[in-house]
Write an enzyme that holds these catalytic residues in place. Structure first.
Site, PDB file in Angstrom:
ATOM      1  N   GLY A 260      -3.575 -75.741  -4.269  1.00 18.39           N
ATOM      2  CA  GLY A 260      -3.002 -75.881  -5.526  1.00 18.39           C
ATOM      3  C   GLY A 260      -1.598 -76.353  -5.033  1.00 18.39           C
TER       4      GLY A 260
ATOM      5  NE  ARG B 288      -7.760 -75.460  -6.657  1.00 16.27           N
ATOM      6  CZ  ARG B 288      -6.470 -74.677  -6.448  1.00 16.27           C
ATOM      7  NH1 ARG B 288      -6.573 -73.940  -5.332  1.00 16.27           N
ATOM      8  NH2 ARG B 288      -5.549 -74.495  -7.323  1.00 16.27           N
TER       9      ARG B 288
ATOM     10  CG  ASP C 172      -4.306 -66.330   1.339  1.00 21.60           C
ATOM     11  OD1 ASP C 172      -4.394 -67.372   0.672  1.00 21.60           O
ATOM     12  OD2 ASP C 172      -4.440 -65.006   0.933  1.00 21.60           O
ATOM     13  CG  ASP C 173      -8.496 -68.419   1.268  1.00 19.26           C
ATOM     14  OD1 ASP C 173      -8.431 -67.279   1.796  1.00 19.26           O
ATOM     15  OD2 ASP C 173      -8.953 -68.544   0.208  1.00 19.26           O
TER      16      ASP C 173
ATOM     17  CE  LYS D 135      -0.370 -74.372  -1.042  1.00 17.65           C
ATOM     18  NZ  LYS D 135      -1.701 -74.715  -1.533  1.00 17.65           N
ATOM     19  CB  THR D 136       0.892 -69.987  -2.269  1.00 19.03           C
ATOM     20  OG1 THR D 136       0.497 -69.408  -3.315  1.00 19.03           O
ATOM     21  CG2 THR D 136       1.395 -69.032  -1.097  1.00 19.03           C
ATOM     22  CB  ILE D 137       3.689 -71.363  -6.746  1.00 23.25           C
ATOM     23  CG1 ILE D 137       2.242 -71.192  -7.459  1.00 23.25           C
ATOM     24  CG2 ILE D 137       3.910 -72.863  -6.769  1.00 23.25           C
ATOM     25  CD1 ILE D 137       2.392 -71.518  -9.187  1.00 23.25           C
ATOM     26  CG  ASP D 138      -0.435 -67.991  -6.261  1.00 24.17           C
ATOM     27  OD1 ASP D 138       0.058 -68.674  -7.254  1.00 24.17           O
ATOM     28  OD2 ASP D 138      -1.622 -68.286  -5.824  1.00 24.17           O
TER      29      ASP D 138
ATOM     30  CG  MET E 118      -0.616 -70.158 -12.879  1.00 24.25           C
ATOM     31  SD  MET E 118      -0.819 -71.822 -12.016  1.00 24.25           S
ATOM     32  CE  MET E 118      -1.870 -72.585 -12.899  1.00 24.25           C
TER      33      MET E 118
ATOM     34  NE  ARG F 258      -5.564 -69.031  -7.268  1.00 24.87           N
ATOM     35  CZ  ARG F 258      -6.517 -69.815  -6.674  1.00 24.87           C
ATOM     36  NH1 ARG F 258      -7.276 -69.342  -5.795  1.00 24.87           N
ATOM     37  NH2 ARG F 258      -6.851 -71.025  -7.063  1.00 24.87           N
TER      38      ARG F 258
ATOM     39  NE  ARG G 202      -0.766 -75.959 -10.404  1.00 26.79           N
ATOM     40  CZ  ARG G 202      -1.878 -76.224  -9.937  1.00 26.79           C
ATOM     41  NH1 ARG G 202      -2.573 -75.302  -9.557  1.00 26.79           N
ATOM     42  NH2 ARG G 202      -2.582 -77.370 -10.147  1.00 26.79           N
TER      43      ARG G 202
END
Lengths: 552, 552
Positions: free
Chosen positions: B79, B143, B173-174, B200-203, B248, B250, B425
């Protein structure tokens, strides 16, 4: 109230005033006016406030004549719009410049506070907390309609009690219509209270030669354009979704059109065009499928579609269906009781005329249910609750499936839905709206001091620097015509829908095919307050185009 | 590409680098590392890349040693997150500082471009168009999971063809787990290709002592907080709605928590707390009804509720229901065919164990349908599609109706729903994210030049001025533990959920009752780029609190 860092700094911003309002003013009386239509009827209904002249303020060498200190009341009416707090602070500062003893009262939660005598005095310290902020929370707003003599009389009591000389009503076309009726009423009975209107609405449908834009439109559109731009970046990065984005704006498509000019989506539907071309829901779905299949041929299975809130009611066939549904539901409601949803739908279907029955059957089930079950207190279908964005995407998905089977389409279609409204109505005003609303309020104080009633605060020449803006007032009656409301002819301010011969629409129409079959998204980004003027002070694209300015 | 005014000016912004990266660097080798858990298993799986030392860059008097010009490839994975384009430009500028002949290649649309050999060279002129902008549209993202030896070998072909010495994978993370596996694989076969990860991740769930925050979290939260703040102004102006706002993020509730700290809503649900306290859906509805009835006693029939996207799966009883639904639907799907929705629901209900059947029956029908009908390609319920915000508001409305009948509640309850995700995002990065991502990218180039592989770019000390940030790298294996995935134990980066003993949560928990029973909304306003540092450069509340900084 704990403030954010931006609020703390922003509260120091001093809105810019037109040159004419920067010091003492004198009044230049213009020509007498006529209403936009139905002159005879309007004149008859407004014997004291019809045909008054346009006025304009000019700088004066002499201080204004102020007989005695006076008090003013204000009402925030209807939906919120960015800049309302600056109208209040502009009025306050204008009153205080005229006479330090002048006082300002705010009626709480809209017209109901006026009718029920709920109010507060607005003092310098209290107003300071709200300068340059969004929202109407300074005194609250409400949707009670101020239209009966009983209400006018009850309000008059509190006006007299507080020794209020003038009432300022900050509202949209309906509220300003009511302001005109109230002005006429008070004038007729010799109440000694002036009424002044201020043009507010994010919908942008209260405008004409003298009211170039209603306040809040600029800010709200910029907030929506910010998030639409962000979504378009996402869309163009992931390349896998069609985003259907519904935008507030009631009947008029001004907001959708402005956002389209700001962000360059692949599609923007314009309700006024749908009506003019008598397009059906099927036509709209076909157009969307045309764009989607053409983009798929280019390898693009993504895109953005802007949908104006009021679309449904501008589709003649949908309007006919809704009208018949209202009748059927009123007539047969007792038969529906106890039935489950599917049986209700079948029953309703059986009562519809064939054309409407076919259309009804073609709708996605949850939309048919919304149309049939969610009704307002008058028993009418609540069009504003209908999820037009998912109605369209579901009908498109179905059609594309059929086209896939017949080999006309071979792309992928996945949709996301958004509806933006509450996100923008209470945003902190842009510099444009902060200045414009402050000027409108300050100007209203000058109109009061000039002894006028039934006038709307008018600040024009808005695409020029704020010091060159023209301040004055127009009689509200000049904006009126007769329209049917709840079965009766009423004098109302003519609503300004999108003009299909106007430059904003023509500009968009000229780009439409290019935007649909390319990916030319623009990303306006968030509203800025501290940067270069080209970023911070630019008015809306709509306003620029309407004034023959370049938007590039 | 036509650019907005903000984009044109913003493209000139020069992101600030940590002092150590402003000139030639030397590498300080730190201590050897261990994985966060399961050391023996991880060590066995990563014989070449386990236990490597932490490294840190320091300013050097001497220019770096650069053997020969070299080429680098990059992949944007998963994402979008604001700042991705600045990672790319940071890498590019770092490479060019090392040697003007170095080249950068971008693989298109995520890992699939790597596997399928779709790429482009990123030149100075092309990158210039994307500096300081949001989105991943510079090369696109995707993805596809990069995890099989076949993929690694196919990718190696194009790396060799383009003479690429190092691959940078920008992901969550993945994706970073996969980067570590790929690094080990290439090291094992002596492929001569380094692999570097960028967090990277907005989460916000990829963080630890060495990765203080993932990039994009700051910007995304600020966009959401802007619109939440605007909605809260509206809420407090009209005083007639409860706004249920899903965010958002996750599984983790970092975004909801950060937005709560920024905007001070009446309620913010935290999934991790729901799980820890083993709360039921009924418990959550009861809490909401408590807040709503208490506020009604104060005369307030309005409020705001933040709901983290992953909530449903953190409610143990819902998780059990979903798990049984997956089984029932797999086993009995043939019996469902041809049934209408109501009959399907009845059939499914009949197969559930009594506890789950009761819960299933208590859900609003459209939610039960979503849970039963919308399944992903593996046949599982798509939890992310469930409209938790309306699930909660509908169950609350029902409960309040009951409380009204029994005299426990006498207010009015009307709800509005929002879901924010795509809105943030791809926003233009804040100054913080613009600087941080540029530093992460520049730093990655230095890690490559230092000959490292299996490392993640690490820039720390982020609550200080950017010149005092600490740049270096950590072996990805040190972040790993063993977890069950699709039935097998796998080495993965440990996800950072909200820590219920951490300062951000404790700060929120300490204010919770006050926020619920008062109206203390904060309005952060839009992201600013040109104003005072206190507005433009402040990092997230979460980061400040985690570093014992004051957030007022």
């Amino acid at each position: 109230m704990k403030k954010s860092a931006l609020q703390r700094v922003r509260s120091e911003y001093q809105p810019k005033l037109p040159k004419a309002l920067q010091g003492p003013v004198k009044v230049r009386i213009g020509e007498a006016t006529e209403s936009v239509a139905d002159q005879e009827e309007i004149k008859k209904l407004f014997p004291h406030t019809y045909g008054l002249p346009i006025v304009q303020f000019e700088s004066s060498e002499e201080p204004e004549h102020v007989e005695e200190p006076f008090n003013v009341g204000i009402i925030l009416s209807g939906g919120q719009a960015p800049g309302g707090h600056n109208v209040v602070s502009g009025i306050f500062d204008g009153l205080k410049r005229l006479n330090k003893e002048n006082r300002l009262y705010g009626f709480l939660m809209g017209p109901s506070g006026f009718i029920n005598h709920q109010y507060m005095e607005l003092t310098a310290g209290y107003i300071k907390e709200y300068r340059n902020t969004g929202g109407f929370d300074i005194i609250g707003s409400g949707r009670t309609k101020l239209e009966t003599p009983e209400q006018f009389e009850r309000g008059l009591k509190i006006l007299k009690e507080l020794n209020i000389k003038a009432l300022v009503i900050i509202g949209g076309d309906d509220s300003n219509t009511n302001a005109a009726v109230l002005a006429e009423y008070y004038q007729n009975i010799g109440a000694g209270v002036q009424v002044i209107g201020v043009p507010k609405t994010i919908d942008g449908d209260l405008k004409n030669k003298w009211i170039e834009t209603s306040f809040g439109f600029d800010t709200a559109c910029k907030v929506y354009s910010e998030v639409i731009g962000n979504i378009q970046r996402d869309c163009n990065s992931a390349k896998k979704y069609y985003h259907f984005i519904k935008l507030m704006g009631r009947s008029a498509s001004h907001i959708a059109l402005e956002c389209a000019l700001e962000t360059q989506p692949n599609v923007c539907l314009i309700s006024e065009e749908v009506l003019a071309k008598r397009m059906t829901l099927d036509n709209i779905v076909s157009y969307l499928c045309y764009v989607i299949t053409e983009r798929a041929k280019l390898g693009w299975n993504f895109g953005t579609v802007l949908v104006p809130e009021g679309l449904i009611e501008f589709i003649p066939s949908m309007k006919a269906l809704i009208s018949e549904l209202n009748d059927v539901l009123a007539e047969h409601s007792s038969e529906m009781e106890g039935l489950d949803e599917m049986d209700k739908l079948r029953k309703i279907h059986s009562y519809l005329t064939p054309v409407n029955a076919d259309l009804y059957k073609s709708l996605p089930k949850h939309i048919a249910l919304q149309l049939s079950l969610d009704r307002d207190s008058h028993g009418n279908v609540q069009v504003s609750l209908i999820e037009t964005e998912s109605l369209l995407s579901e009908m498109v998905a179905k059609r594309l499936d059929e086209m896939k089977e017949s080999g006309e389409y071979s792309g992928k279609f996945n949709a996301q839905h958004h509806f933006f409204g509450y996100e923008g109505r209470c945003a902190d005003p842009t510099n444009f709206d902060a200045d414009y609303t402050y000027a409108l309020g300050f100007n209203a104080a000058m109109l009061i001091n000039a002894g006028l009633t039934g006038y709307m605060s008018s600040v024009r020449n808005l695409t020029e620097k704020s010091e060159d803006w023209i301040a004055g007032g127009i009689p509200i009656t000049m904006l009126m015509n007769m329209e049917k409301r709840h079965g009766h002819m009423k004098p109302v301010i003519q609503k300004a829908l999108v003009n299909l011969n106007g430059k904003p629409y023509l500009k968009f129409a000229s780009m439409r095919e290019t935007l649909a079959l390319n990916t030319l998204y623009q990303y306006p980004g968030p509203i800025q307050y501290f940067g270069p003027a080209e970023i911070c002070d630019r008015p809306s694209m709509t306003l620029l185009l309407e004034h023959d300015k370049d938007i590039n």
